[in-house]
Design an enzyme around this catalytic site. Structure first.
Site, short mmCIF file in Angstrom:
data_model
loop_
_atom_site.label_atom_id
_atom_site.label_comp_id
_atom_site.label_asym_id
_atom_site.label_seq_id
_atom_site.Cartn_x
_atom_site.Cartn_y
_atom_site.Cartn_z
N LYS A 115 35.77 37.06 34.56
CA LYS A 115 35.36 38.46 34.68
C LYS A 115 35.65 39.26 33.42
CE LYS A 115 39.61 39.94 37.08
NZ LYS A 115 40.12 40.83 36.05
N ASP A 116 36.50 38.74 32.52
CA ASP A 116 36.81 39.42 31.27
C ASP A 116 35.83 39.06 30.15
OD1 ASP A 116 39.06 40.60 32.41
OD2 ASP A 116 40.39 38.98 31.76
N ARG A 139 34.02 49.90 38.96
CA ARG A 139 33.26 49.19 40.01
C ARG A 139 33.93 49.36 41.36
NH1 ARG A 139 34.59 44.78 42.52
NH2 ARG A 139 36.29 44.39 41.06
N ARG A 140 35.23 49.16 41.39
CA ARG A 140 35.96 49.31 42.66
C ARG A 140 35.96 50.75 43.14
NH1 ARG A 140 40.59 45.49 40.34
NH2 ARG A 140 39.87 43.47 41.13
N ARG A 193 46.82 50.82 35.59
CA ARG A 193 46.74 49.71 34.64
C ARG A 193 48.01 48.89 34.69
NH1 ARG A 193 44.03 49.97 30.00
NH2 ARG A 193 44.58 47.77 29.95
N ARG A 225 51.76 46.65 38.85
CA ARG A 225 50.93 47.43 39.77
C ARG A 225 51.53 47.41 41.18
NH1 ARG A 225 44.56 46.37 38.14
NH2 ARG A 225 44.96 45.61 36.05
N CYS A 281 33.31 46.01 31.67
CA CYS A 281 34.28 46.66 32.54
C CYS A 281 34.26 48.18 32.39
CB CYS A 281 35.69 46.13 32.25
SG CYS A 281 36.24 46.37 30.57
#
Length: 315
Positions: free
Chosen positions: A85-86, A133-134, A151, A157, A244
């Site tokens: 995904k990166d 996106r989320r 972040r 997190r 992203c």
């Protein structure tokens, strides 16, 4: 005996998934009589250095891979293990994706301080995520939620959820699974509710296109159903020039071929949403050509105004 230097980010998750990939590569090398050993080299990326700014504002593509790819180009490392995904759609000249191993769970995971599900979160709950996106998809379903940028690596997190005033956070399920923290997950968000990032849950093993020794080894690590799905998702990403920094997601599933001569059938759903979730565009299509399917779904969204939404998000 060749020593293969493996480049990776230095977070706990990156080192864990790189270690897991290296162990599987060792087993493959031994099984096929390939004489090699592995060393892991930790590399700091721009995305790791800048933690006080949301991903959408850091700017540029390849926030978590550029420095690693430079080391690959310069010959300092021989392969790189990335989270798919990166990965930007375009790779630097001379570099290739040598293998896409079997995918972990692609879904997003909700971690809360007490609520049992997304619907169970109280009115106006504070949710942490660094992903446009989320947040777009969350606010589309629950416009009352307050979204705050979050972040850092997985453990930081989770610590912020435990110690600060967040009611919930969203993380990729795959990372929590790989690092052994499956028990922290409150609920999984199905793709029908929250489409994952392109390639989420999959790893990308990158190498130099001229390194035949490494290419031969990595070819034995490829998981074809995962590779087909990721190719469709990345074709969608490339057509929309996504990353992203924009609220974009896609997920492809692969069904078994009907016969030996038949190609597997893929079904791809893609989404583009406004950052505030007020507009949510989704399209689904099926086909056997992953690249053509990715472009088809993207073009369907472009016809509905996706490019305007993405351009506004970028600015």
């Amino acid at each position: 005996m060749r020593t293969i230097i493996v480049g990776t980010r230095q977070s706990a998750l990156a080192l864990t998934q790189t270690g897991q990939a290296v162990e599987l590569l060792k087993q493959l090398a031994e099984k096929h009589g390939i004489a090699c050993q592995f060393e892991i080299k930790k590399i700091v990326t721009k995305g790791d250095r800048i933690l006080d700014v949301t991903l959408s504002k850091v700017g540029g593509k390849g926030l978590f891979v550029k420095e690693i790819e430079q080391a690959l180009t310069d010959g300092e490392i021989d392969i790189a293990v990335h989270s798919m995904k990166d990965m930007p759609f375009e790779l630097p000249e001379g570099l290739v994706i040598g293998a896409i191993p079997e995918r972990e769970d692609p879904r997003d995971a909700l971690i809360t301080r007490g609520a049992k599900s997304l619907d169970d979160l109280p009115q106006g709950a504070l949710v942490g995520t660094s992903s446009l996106r989320r947040s777009s998809q969350l606010q589309h379903v629950r416009p009352d939620l307050r979204i705050e940028s979050l972040r850092g690596n997985i453990d930081s997190r989770l610590r912020k959820l435990d110690e600060e005033n967040f009611d919930a956070i969203l993380l990729a399920a795959a990372g929590l699974h790989r690092i052994g923290w499956r028990d922290r997950i409150t609920a999984y968000l199905p793709p029908e509710q929250c489409l994952p990032a392109v390639g989420q849950g999959a790893l990308c093993i990158e190498c130099r296109g001229s390194d035949d020794f490494v290419l031969d080894l990595l070819g034995k690590f490829q998981h074809e159903p995962t590779a087909l799905a990721v190719r469709a998702e990345r074709a969608f990403l490339g057509r929309l020039n996504g990353g992203c920094q924009v609220p974009l997601g896609a997920y492809a599933s692969v069904s078994a071929a009907g016969g030996e001569a038949e190609a597997p059938e893929l079904t791809l759903t893609g989404m583009v949403g406004s950052p505030d979730g007020a507009v949510m565009l989704k399209e689904t299509a099926s086909g056997s050509d992953p690249e053509a399917l990715g472009r088809l779904v993207a073009d369907k969204l472009i016809a509905q105004g996706a490019e305007r939404i993405l351009n506004e998000a970028r600015t």
